[in-house]
Scaffold this active site. Structure first.
Site, PDB file in Angstrom:
ATOM      1  N   ASP A 136      38.107   2.379  20.304  1.00 36.74           N
ATOM      2  CA  ASP A 136      37.859   3.831  20.334  1.00 36.74           C
ATOM      3  C   ASP A 136      38.930   4.560  21.144  1.00 36.74           C
ATOM      4  O   ASP A 136      39.006   5.782  21.097  1.00 36.74           O
ATOM      5  CB  ASP A 136      36.473   4.132  20.919  1.00 36.74           C
ATOM      6  CG  ASP A 136      36.273   3.497  22.276  1.00 36.74           C
ATOM      7  OD1 ASP A 136      36.350   2.260  22.361  1.00 36.74           O
ATOM      8  OD2 ASP A 136      36.057   4.233  23.253  1.00 36.74           O
ATOM      9  N   ASN A 137      39.739   3.821  21.862  1.00 41.44           N
ATOM     10  CA  ASN A 137      40.822   4.455  22.612  1.00 41.44           C
ATOM     11  C   ASN A 137      42.176   4.219  21.949  1.00 41.44           C
ATOM     12  O   ASN A 137      43.214   4.449  22.561  1.00 41.44           O
ATOM     13  CB  ASN A 137      40.849   3.933  24.052  1.00 41.44           C
ATOM     14  CG  ASN A 137      39.606   4.358  24.821  1.00 41.44           C
ATOM     15  OD1 ASN A 137      38.966   5.332  24.470  1.00 41.44           O
ATOM     16  ND2 ASN A 137      39.266   3.617  25.862  1.00 41.44           N
ATOM     17  N   LYS A 182      37.225  18.069  28.002  1.00 43.74           N
ATOM     18  CA  LYS A 182      36.643  16.779  28.410  1.00 43.74           C
ATOM     19  C   LYS A 182      35.827  17.009  29.685  1.00 43.74           C
ATOM     20  O   LYS A 182      36.352  17.543  30.668  1.00 43.74           O
ATOM     21  CB  LYS A 182      37.797  15.796  28.666  1.00 43.74           C
ATOM     22  CG  LYS A 182      37.369  14.375  28.937  1.00 43.74           C
ATOM     23  CD  LYS A 182      38.576  13.443  28.867  1.00 43.74           C
ATOM     24  CE  LYS A 182      38.251  12.047  29.325  1.00 43.74           C
ATOM     25  NZ  LYS A 182      39.425  11.170  29.256  1.00 43.74           N
ATOM     26  N   ARG A 229      40.353   7.988  15.773  1.00 42.14           N
ATOM     27  CA  ARG A 229      40.573   6.697  16.436  1.00 42.14           C
ATOM     28  C   ARG A 229      40.348   5.556  15.446  1.00 42.14           C
ATOM     29  O   ARG A 229      39.720   5.771  14.401  1.00 42.14           O
ATOM     30  CB  ARG A 229      39.547   6.536  17.579  1.00 42.14           C
ATOM     31  CG  ARG A 229      39.540   7.696  18.550  1.00 42.14           C
ATOM     32  CD  ARG A 229      38.104   8.012  19.014  1.00 42.14           C
ATOM     33  NE  ARG A 229      38.062   9.291  19.726  1.00 42.14           N
ATOM     34  CZ  ARG A 229      38.219   9.424  21.035  1.00 42.14           C
ATOM     35  NH1 ARG A 229      38.347   8.362  21.784  1.00 42.14           N
ATOM     36  NH2 ARG A 229      38.218  10.614  21.602  1.00 42.14           N
TER      37      ARG A 229
HETATM   38  P1  AMP Z   1      35.813   6.094  27.596  1.00 43.64           P
HETATM   39  O1  AMP Z   1      35.572   4.987  28.553  1.00 43.64           O
HETATM   40  O2  AMP Z   1      36.271   7.375  28.244  1.00 43.64           O
HETATM   41  O3  AMP Z   1      36.687   5.716  26.466  1.00 43.64           O
HETATM   42  O4  AMP Z   1      34.400   6.464  26.980  1.00 43.64           O
HETATM   43  C1  AMP Z   1      33.640   5.581  26.223  1.00 43.64           C
HETATM   44  C2  AMP Z   1      32.429   6.275  25.672  1.00 43.64           C
HETATM   45  O5  AMP Z   1      31.563   6.689  26.711  1.00 43.64           O
HETATM   46  C3  AMP Z   1      32.727   7.527  24.875  1.00 43.64           C
HETATM   47  O6  AMP Z   1      31.776   7.587  23.825  1.00 43.64           O
HETATM   48  C4  AMP Z   1      32.488   8.630  25.867  1.00 43.64           C
HETATM   49  O7  AMP Z   1      32.177   9.853  25.248  1.00 43.64           O
HETATM   50  C5  AMP Z   1      31.321   8.077  26.641  1.00 43.64           C
HETATM   51  N1  AMP Z   1      31.235   8.638  27.993  1.00 43.64           N
HETATM   52  C6  AMP Z   1      32.057   8.388  29.029  1.00 43.64           C
HETATM   53  N2  AMP Z   1      31.663   9.068  30.125  1.00 43.64           N
HETATM   54  C7  AMP Z   1      30.569   9.765  29.781  1.00 43.64           C
HETATM   55  C8  AMP Z   1      29.696  10.657  30.448  1.00 43.64           C
HETATM   56  N3  AMP Z   1      29.863  10.973  31.730  1.00 43.64           N
HETATM   57  N4  AMP Z   1      28.666  11.186  29.765  1.00 43.64           N
HETATM   58  C9  AMP Z   1      28.470  10.882  28.473  1.00 43.64           C
HETATM   59  N5  AMP Z   1      29.252  10.039  27.772  1.00 43.64           N
HETATM   60  C10 AMP Z   1      30.284   9.490  28.410  1.00 43.64           C
HETATM   61 MG    MG Z   2      37.499   6.791  25.116  1.00 47.61          MG
END
Ligand code: AMP
Ligand code: MG
Length: 483
Positions: A246-247, A107, A177
């Site tokens: 998605d989580n 990650k 997911r």
């Molecule tokens: P999350 O909030 O971690 O569940 O992420 C939600 C979405 O945003 C997912 O598709 C992640 O892959 C994307 N995402 C989160 N942070 C980044 C980042 N720094 N660069 C690219 N995609 C991101």
């Molecule tokens: Mg996520």
């Protein structure tokens, strides 16, 4: 090191894109979970820390890895959108000696076709936080993804301010997911929904293969898994903070540790996340939200459930209509266990007591974790709130109920020990550990805290600072999504 296979790549390429991780000039090991490495049967003895840093930052590839970014969509705060691994790369599935597969995912491994406007990177503090809380959840006995390593990239990450970059290695039963099913349904065709159902059932729930309507049984199974999971969260006061579809995993593991934190004073409205202004993901809303997420899963599964949409909807509605009853009975059993009852049925005195106790905590702004300890008298009285006549009366009522159940206090206390943590990752201690690690490169507080969090039910270890409450200035503690 890894016994990689790549079953996810047997799915049609609609579900993923090949993607190499980004490389770094000077990656450096911050944390490595040697215990987990042993559990996974990884032979790392001959590998230097420098090499570990190269491998787990994605700079050097294990020769049998076949890195991919997975596609998924999801409802974020209620709004549907295309997502996908924007900064995570799956190296492969590591096959354990039990034949079980675990995803090994980096990650913060760089830009992928799903990065949208993101930079593909991760900040050190957020990755350390995920490592600490996910491991803590594991030792609390709650299904969760785990953390194998954190590597400092020694390259800056631009957020509100400049932060240190890092790559976390996440180990999970899989990264399928609810949002993966939504992706199949809304960006693909019926055949892709069916393909994903088959893959998921093969991987996680092979016993469902004999069912006539596999997709419907998958939904049923996930209702059970997610109810179990959320009741576990409620048991320890965990607030996930960002329960977007998605989580929400199909394996039933907790995943995506962003703005999560543990509740102190018992309050159903507890929210830590800076972006959760409406309290959508508040502590007490988690049951309702998981139901909402399961409804989104059902919608995504419709084409695999029946050719006739109306029939599919009727079948799903029927299955989902059991949710409230199922959730409530699991919730009652969980609380029954927290109080050490032999049974705790709907309409019973025990049920009334559970509610009375919880509203007492709310009324007097009492700490959730501490209050169960006070009932058990497992530590000396922590403050004057527990010396009041009111609390003593409540305790007598509880003892009377136990007596009526013909159960000894000794047996009760043994049972209670297993589900009431003594130590939780108190927010001020988590912050202190993360600050010292990121600002001073001093990991002593982090490793100390983590060591204690491995014994969260163990009263023999008198880590009193973990029982103590956060200082007053920690009220209103805010967490960030942490990208
Ligand atoms: P999350 O909030 O971690 O569940 O992420 C939600 C979405 O945003 C997912 O598709 C992640 O892959 C994307 N995402 C989160 N942070 C980044 C980042 N720094 N660069 C690219 N995609 C991101
Ligand atoms: Mg996520």
């Amino acid at each position: 090191m890894f016994n990689f296979i790549h079953t996810y790549k047997s799915l049609s390429d609609f579900f993923f894109k090949n993607q190499l991780p980004q490389t770094y000039d000077n990656p450096e090991l911050a944390l490595f979970n040697y215990e987990l490495a042993e559990e996974l049967n990884l032979n790392i003895k001959t590998i230097s820390t420098k090499e570990l840093a190269h491998f787990f930052s994605g700079t050097k590839l294990f020769n049998n890895s076949e890195p991919i970014a997975q596609a998924y969509a999801g409802h974020q705060f209620g709004h549907f959108t295309m997502l996908g691994d924007g900064r995570a790369i799956l190296l492969g599935e590591h096959k354990l000696t039990t034949n079980k597969l675990v995803d090994i995912q980096l990650k913060g491994a760089g830009i992928t076709p799903y990065s949208r406007r993101g930079d593909g990177k991760a900040a050190l503090k957020a990755m350390l936080r995920e490592y600490l809380i996910s491991e803590s959840m594991h030792y609390l006995g709650i299904p969760t993804s785990r953390s194998l390593a954190v590597i400092k990239t020694n390259a800056p990450v631009y957020r509100e301010k400049i932060e240190q970059g890092a790559v976390l290695t996440r180990v999970a039963a899989s990264h399928i997911r609810v949002g993966t099913f939504e992706y199949a349904r809304y960006f693909g065709e019926k055949k892709q929904v069916i393909e994903l159902v088959e893959y998921t059932v093969n991987r996680h729930y092979p016993h469902l293969k004999v069912e006539k309507n596999v997709a419907l049984y998958l939904l049923k199974q996930l209702i059970d898994e997610q109810i179990k999971l959320v009741c576990n969260w409620i048991r320890v006061g965990f607030v996930h903070g960002v329960m977007n579809t998605d989580n929400t995993t199909i394996s039933g593991e907790t995943i995506d540790y962003g703005p999560c934190a543990f509740m102190n004073e018992y309050n159903l409205d507890t929210v830590f996340s800076s972006i959760d202004e409406q309290g959508r993901y508040a502590f007490g809303n988690q049951g309702k939200i998981i139901y909402w997420n399961l409804c989104r899963l059902a919608e995504a599964l419709l084409p695999a459930i029946a050719d006739d949409e109306k029939e599919a909807i009727d079948l799903c509605t029927n299955v989902l209509s059991n949710f409230p009853e199922l959730y409530y009975s699991n919730w009652l059993i969980m609380y029954g266990n927290k109080f050490g009852f032999k049974y705790c049925m709907k309409g019973s005195g025990e049920e009334i007591f559970v509610k009375e106790f919880l509203s007492f905590l709310r009324q007097h702004n009492l700490d959730y974790t501490q209050s169960f300890l006070m009932l058990q008298e497992s530590v000396p009285s922590l403050n004057e709130n527990y010396s009041t006549t009111l609390f003593r009366d409540l305790k007598s009522k509880w003892k009377q109920l136990l007596l009526n159940q013909n159960i000894s206090l000794e047996v009760t206390l043994e049972k209670m020990k297993l589900c009431n943590p003594i130590y939780i990752p108190r927010n001020h201690l988590v912050e202190e550990a993360l600050e010292k690690a990121t600002n001073n490169n001093d990991y002593s507080a982090f490793t100390n805290l983590l060591a204690k969090l491995k014994k969260q039910y163990d009263l023999e270890k008198n880590y009193s600072e973990l029982i103590e409450l956060s200082p007053k200035n920690f009220e209103g503690y805010v967490t960030y999504c942490g990208t």
